[in-house]
Design a protein around this motif. Sequence first.
Motif, mmCIF file in Angstrom:
data_model
loop_
_atom_site.group_PDB
_atom_site.id
_atom_site.type_symbol
_atom_site.label_atom_id
_atom_site.label_comp_id
_atom_site.label_asym_id
_atom_site.label_seq_id
_atom_site.Cartn_x
_atom_site.Cartn_y
_atom_site.Cartn_z
ATOM 1 N N PRO A 9 0.800 -1.233 0.000
ATOM 2 C CA PRO A 9 0.000 0.000 0.000
ATOM 3 C C PRO A 9 0.832 1.283 0.000
ATOM 4 N N TRP A 10 2.036 1.253 0.523
ATOM 5 C CA TRP A 10 2.847 2.473 0.610
ATOM 6 C C TRP A 10 3.284 2.992 -0.746
ATOM 7 N N PRO A 11 3.907 2.186 -1.601
ATOM 8 C CA PRO A 11 4.246 2.733 -2.924
ATOM 9 C C PRO A 11 3.009 3.049 -3.753
ATOM 10 N N ALA A 16 -0.283 7.180 -6.294
ATOM 11 C CA ALA A 16 -1.592 7.832 -6.412
ATOM 12 C C ALA A 16 -1.495 9.315 -6.057
ATOM 13 N N ALA A 17 -0.722 9.646 -5.026
ATOM 14 C CA ALA A 17 -0.534 11.051 -4.649
ATOM 15 C C ALA A 17 0.189 11.817 -5.758
ATOM 16 N N GLY A 18 1.176 11.192 -6.389
ATOM 17 C CA GLY A 18 1.872 11.840 -7.496
ATOM 18 C C GLY A 18 0.963 12.084 -8.683
ATOM 19 N N ALA A 19 0.146 11.089 -9.019
ATOM 20 C CA ALA A 19 -0.794 11.251 -10.132
ATOM 21 C C ALA A 19 -1.819 12.331 -9.821
ATOM 22 N N LEU A 20 -2.311 12.351 -8.585
ATOM 23 C CA LEU A 20 -3.265 13.386 -8.178
ATOM 24 C C LEU A 20 -2.615 14.766 -8.215
ATOM 25 N N GLY A 21 -1.352 14.853 -7.799
ATOM 26 C CA GLY A 21 -0.632 16.125 -7.851
ATOM 27 C C GLY A 21 -0.469 16.638 -9.263
ATOM 28 N N VAL A 22 -0.157 15.742 -10.199
ATOM 29 C CA VAL A 22 -0.041 16.145 -11.607
ATOM 30 C C VAL A 22 -1.386 16.620 -12.131
ATOM 31 N N LEU A 23 -2.433 15.873 -11.828
ATOM 32 C CA LEU A 23 -3.767 16.224 -12.301
ATOM 33 C C LEU A 23 -4.236 17.564 -11.736
ATOM 34 N N VAL A 24 -4.100 17.750 -10.443
ATOM 35 C CA VAL A 24 -4.515 19.014 -9.810
ATOM 36 C C VAL A 24 -3.668 20.174 -10.329
ATOM 37 N N GLY A 25 -2.374 19.937 -10.482
ATOM 38 C CA GLY A 25 -1.495 20.984 -11.001
ATOM 39 C C GLY A 25 -1.848 21.403 -12.415
ATOM 40 N N LEU A 26 -2.251 20.444 -13.235
ATOM 41 C CA LEU A 26 -2.640 20.769 -14.605
ATOM 42 C C LEU A 26 -3.992 21.473 -14.652
ATOM 43 N N ALA A 39 8.171 14.661 -11.020
ATOM 44 C CA ALA A 39 9.526 14.244 -10.644
ATOM 45 C C ALA A 39 9.462 13.110 -9.620
ATOM 46 N N GLY A 40 8.533 13.204 -8.684
ATOM 47 C CA GLY A 40 8.340 12.121 -7.716
ATOM 48 C C GLY A 40 7.909 10.831 -8.396
ATOM 49 N N LEU A 41 7.028 10.939 -9.384
ATOM 50 C CA LEU A 41 6.602 9.749 -10.126
ATOM 51 C C LEU A 41 7.758 9.140 -10.913
ATOM 52 N N VAL A 42 8.560 9.988 -11.533
ATOM 53 C CA VAL A 42 9.724 9.484 -12.284
ATOM 54 C C VAL A 42 10.660 8.739 -11.341
ATOM 55 N N LEU A 43 10.944 9.312 -10.184
ATOM 56 C CA LEU A 43 11.828 8.640 -9.221
ATOM 57 C C LEU A 43 11.225 7.335 -8.730
ATOM 58 N N SER A 44 9.924 7.327 -8.535
ATOM 59 C CA SER A 44 9.246 6.109 -8.089
ATOM 60 C C SER A 44 9.378 4.993 -9.115
ATOM 61 N N PHE A 45 9.160 5.323 -10.376
ATOM 62 C CA PHE A 45 9.235 4.299 -11.403
ATOM 63 C C PHE A 45 10.670 3.913 -11.740
ATOM 64 N N VAL A 46 11.617 4.817 -11.564
ATOM 65 C CA VAL A 46 13.026 4.440 -11.697
ATOM 66 C C VAL A 46 13.370 3.424 -10.611
ATOM 67 N N GLY A 47 12.884 3.677 -9.403
ATOM 68 C CA GLY A 47 13.084 2.717 -8.314
ATOM 69 C C GLY A 47 12.456 1.370 -8.625
ATOM 70 N N ALA A 48 11.275 1.384 -9.227
ATOM 71 C CA ALA A 48 10.614 0.128 -9.599
ATOM 72 C C ALA A 48 11.432 -0.621 -10.647
ATOM 73 N N MET A 49 11.978 0.115 -11.602
ATOM 74 C CA MET A 49 12.802 -0.525 -12.630
ATOM 75 C C MET A 49 14.064 -1.139 -12.003
ATOM 76 N N VAL A 50 14.699 -0.399 -11.109
ATOM 77 C CA VAL A 50 15.894 -0.915 -10.434
ATOM 78 C C VAL A 50 15.551 -2.169 -9.637
ATOM 79 N N PHE A 51 14.431 -2.129 -8.933
ATOM 80 C CA PHE A 51 14.028 -3.285 -8.142
ATOM 81 C C PHE A 51 13.765 -4.492 -9.049
ATOM 82 N N HIS A 52 13.114 -4.288 -10.191
ATOM 83 C CA HIS A 52 12.864 -5.400 -11.107
ATOM 84 C C HIS A 52 14.169 -5.981 -11.648
ATOM 85 N N VAL A 53 15.120 -5.117 -11.973
ATOM 86 C CA VAL A 53 16.403 -5.602 -12.499
ATOM 87 C C VAL A 53 17.167 -6.361 -11.416
#
Length: 78
Positions: A9-11, A16-26, A39-53
């Motif tokens: 649930p944490w990630p 979800a907070a990052g997506a909501l932030g992008v949506l509200v900001g737009l 930027a937070g979403l990019v870092l999150s998904f970079v972390g996911a890619m690193v974890f998968h590798v």
Amino acid sequence: MNVPIRWLPWPAACKAAGALGVLVGLIFDVPALVVTASAGLVLSFVGAMVFHVRARGFHNIAFPGVYLLVAIATRGWR
């Protein structure tokens, strides 16, 4: 490398907070919020890619990879 179910649930909440932030900001034209949230979403998904590798989970690496590309595209949109 198995992730305990209780950690998931944490990630998910952070993404979800990052997506909501992008949506509200737009919607409300707040460029700083869009940049920060994407930027937070990019870092999150970079972390996911690193974890998968690191876990050698190449069979489903396309999922975070596609979302990473979308997050990068969102960051450069404004």
